[in-house]
Design a protein around this motif. Structure first.
Motif, PDB file in Angstrom:
ATOM      1  N   MET A  40       0.721  -1.055  -0.111  1.00 48.40           N
ATOM      2  CA  MET A  40      -0.127  -0.003  -0.024  1.00 48.40           C
ATOM      3  C   MET A  40       0.892   1.346  -0.062  1.00 48.40           C
ATOM      4  N   LEU A  41       1.934   1.300   0.855  1.00 46.67           N
ATOM      5  CA  LEU A  41       2.765   2.424   0.760  1.00 46.67           C
ATOM      6  C   LEU A  41       3.409   2.640  -0.678  1.00 46.67           C
ATOM      7  N   ASP A  42       3.685   1.552  -1.376  1.00 45.38           N
ATOM      8  CA  ASP A  42       4.351   1.696  -2.614  1.00 45.38           C
ATOM      9  C   ASP A  42       3.354   2.453  -3.299  1.00 45.38           C
ATOM     10  N   TYR A  43       2.066   1.701  -3.416  1.00 49.59           N
ATOM     11  CA  TYR A  43       1.082   2.668  -4.444  1.00 49.59           C
ATOM     12  C   TYR A  43       0.721   3.813  -4.080  1.00 49.59           C
ATOM     13  N   LEU A  44       0.817   4.271  -2.544  1.00 52.03           N
ATOM     14  CA  LEU A  44       0.633   5.606  -2.368  1.00 52.03           C
ATOM     15  C   LEU A  44       1.482   6.373  -2.874  1.00 52.03           C
ATOM     16  N   ALA A  45       2.836   6.024  -2.871  1.00 56.17           N
ATOM     17  CA  ALA A  45       3.914   6.893  -3.223  1.00 56.17           C
ATOM     18  C   ALA A  45       4.020   7.141  -4.625  1.00 56.17           C
ATOM     19  N   ARG A  46       3.849   6.196  -5.458  1.00 53.97           N
ATOM     20  CA  ARG A  46       3.425   6.297  -6.823  1.00 53.97           C
ATOM     21  C   ARG A  46       2.265   7.042  -7.244  1.00 53.97           C
ATOM     22  N   ASP A  94      -6.021  -9.936  -2.165  1.00 52.32           N
ATOM     23  CA  ASP A  94      -5.728  -8.372  -1.935  1.00 52.32           C
ATOM     24  C   ASP A  94      -4.378  -8.010  -1.257  1.00 52.32           C
ATOM     25  N   GLU A  95      -3.544  -7.652  -1.817  1.00 53.26           N
ATOM     26  CA  GLU A  95      -1.955  -7.471  -1.041  1.00 53.26           C
ATOM     27  C   GLU A  95      -2.138  -6.121  -0.590  1.00 53.26           C
ATOM     28  N   TYR A  96      -2.919  -5.103  -0.851  1.00 47.84           N
ATOM     29  CA  TYR A  96      -3.055  -3.656  -0.375  1.00 47.84           C
ATOM     30  C   TYR A  96      -3.723  -3.360   0.807  1.00 47.84           C
ATOM     31  N   THR A  97      -4.999  -4.174   1.090  1.00 44.09           N
ATOM     32  CA  THR A  97      -5.729  -4.083   2.235  1.00 44.09           C
ATOM     33  C   THR A  97      -5.847  -5.513   2.563  1.00 44.09           C
ATOM     34  N   ALA A  98      -4.866  -6.027   3.145  1.00 43.24           N
ATOM     35  CA  ALA A  98      -4.617  -7.600   3.296  1.00 43.24           C
ATOM     36  C   ALA A  98      -5.468  -7.973   4.418  1.00 43.24           C
ATOM     37  N   ILE A 140     -13.086 -13.211   1.189  1.00 45.70           N
ATOM     38  CA  ILE A 140     -13.477 -13.682  -0.105  1.00 45.70           C
ATOM     39  C   ILE A 140     -12.517 -14.537  -0.907  1.00 45.70           C
ATOM     40  N   ASN A 141     -12.718 -15.662  -1.215  1.00 46.23           N
ATOM     41  CA  ASN A 141     -12.109 -16.493  -2.061  1.00 46.23           C
ATOM     42  C   ASN A 141     -11.531 -16.054  -3.299  1.00 46.23           C
ATOM     43  N   ASN A 142     -10.419 -16.209  -3.742  1.00 45.50           N
ATOM     44  CA  ASN A 142     -10.081 -15.647  -4.950  1.00 45.50           C
ATOM     45  C   ASN A 142     -10.505 -14.306  -5.535  1.00 45.50           C
ATOM     46  N   ALA A 143     -10.495 -13.432  -4.753  1.00 39.24           N
ATOM     47  CA  ALA A 143     -10.899 -12.008  -4.752  1.00 39.24           C
ATOM     48  C   ALA A 143      -9.686 -10.943  -4.332  1.00 39.24           C
ATOM     49  N   GLY A 144      -9.621 -10.023  -5.103  1.00 39.62           N
ATOM     50  CA  GLY A 144      -8.576  -8.881  -4.849  1.00 39.62           C
ATOM     51  C   GLY A 144      -9.353  -7.920  -4.196  1.00 39.62           C
ATOM     52  N   HIS A 145      -8.854  -6.519  -4.467  1.00 38.01           N
ATOM     53  CA  HIS A 145      -9.342  -5.419  -3.718  1.00 38.01           C
ATOM     54  C   HIS A 145     -10.982  -5.232  -4.055  1.00 38.01           C
ATOM     55  N   PHE A 146     -11.202  -5.260  -5.280  1.00 42.56           N
ATOM     56  CA  PHE A 146     -12.871  -5.048  -5.764  1.00 42.56           C
ATOM     57  C   PHE A 146     -13.865  -6.009  -5.533  1.00 42.56           C
ATOM     58  N   LEU A 147     -13.445  -7.082  -4.949  1.00 35.61           N
ATOM     59  CA  LEU A 147     -14.273  -8.127  -4.451  1.00 35.61           C
ATOM     60  C   LEU A 147     -15.645  -8.340  -5.480  1.00 35.61           C
TER      61      LEU A 147
END
Length: 294
Positions: free
Chosen positions: A135-141, A223-227, A246-253
């Motif tokens: 998340m910190l890397d995402y925010l910095a970019r 979801d590696e950003y809000t793990a 939620i199985n097999n789901a990233g950030h946008f569920l």
């Protein structure tokens, strides 16, 4: 059925576009809080399974969507401002339940810490109180291209990070929306990130300990950003909380595929409709459906 729309005046400071989806048979009303850079349209998928059960309230922040023409945008608004807006809408629409997505969780939790009497339960999705390395890397970019108001770069960044598991059609819609925002919206997000980076996590947690209603936290296992594992810190401070992965789901569920949508729907409705549970729990929703892109 089209919603009833209105522009609500908040303390003669902000004007907020609202959409009210009435359900004559519903006994409860739920309000939905967007993530950053999003509008009411972002909840189209969620709305499909909420409308048969509840009255539903959607709204655009003063700087976004259909609220934009009604506000001056002379300065970025704070998360405390967003919490105040939410509290006023809760009273105006006699809201019983709250559902937030992503960074909308900040305003939601700040509002809940003030213990609004009407709210019985709340669901916080794709949110974490911890800023991990990803998340910190995402925010910095993001800070770089937001400061430059480079919508093209912002859109590419979102789709390659938190949006990487979205279907290609959703990515195209997402990029088109994000790349065409007004300059003040990018600067608003820049200010928002600045505020989040300056938050004292420990102090905020102590404040949130005043929340005394049942809460459900929903996160995707990819979801590696809000793990999902980071969200469990809430159990140390909140007296009544549950956690669902939620199985097999990233950030946008529920936007990512049919299986994630069905799991999200099951988790949310099982939490809101049956009697509340009294203890913190942590579990996965059974993955009974294959992933089918929406």
């Amino acid at each position: 059925m089209k919603p009833a729309t209105a522009v609500v005046d908040i303390h003669r400071t902000f004007k907020v576009h609202t959409e009210f989806y009435a359900n004559p048979s519903a006994r409860k009303t739920i309000i939905l809080i967007n993530g950053s850079l999003a509008t009411t349209a972002a909840f189209a998928q969620t709305l499909k399974y909420l409308r048969p059960q509840f009255n539903v309230v959607l709204y655009d922040q003063p700087y976004a969507g259909q609220s934009k023409p009604h506000n001056r945008h002379s300065r970025p608004i704070s998360k405390e401002d967003e919490a105040t807006i939410l509290l006023e809408l809760i009273e105006a629409f006699k809201v019983d339940y709250l559902l937030s997505f992503s960074w909308g969780g900040v305003a939601a939790m700040l509002a809940l810490a003030q213990r609004p009497a009407r709210i019985e339960k709340a669901v916080i999705t794709s949110f974490s109180p911890l800023l991990n390395k990803a998340m910190l890397d995402y925010l910095a970019r993001g800070m770089v291209c937001l400061q430059a108001a480079d919508g093209e770069q912002v859109g590419q960044l979102v789709n390659s990070t938190i949006g990487k598991y979205l279907p290609s059609l959703f990515k195209r819609f997402n990029h088109r929306h994000i790349s065409r925002l007004d300059r003040h919206e990018y600067l608003q997000m820049h200010a928002h990130i600045n505020q989040v980076l300056q938050l004292d996590n420990h102090g905020q947690m102590q404040c949130l300990a005043t929340i005394d209603i049942p809460l459900l936290f929903i996160n995707g296992d990819r979801d590696e950003y809000t793990a999902a594992q980071d969200v469990r810190v809430f159990a140390e401070y909140l007296s009544d909380c549950q956690f669902v992965i939620i199985n097999n789901a990233g950030h946008f569920l529920d936007m990512e595929h049919k299986g994630a949508c069905l799991q999200s729907q099951t988790a949310l409705l099982n939490f809101l409709q049956p009697p509340a549970r009294n203890n913190c729990s942590y579990h996965r929703v059974p993955n009974q459906h294959h992933a089918i892109a929406v």
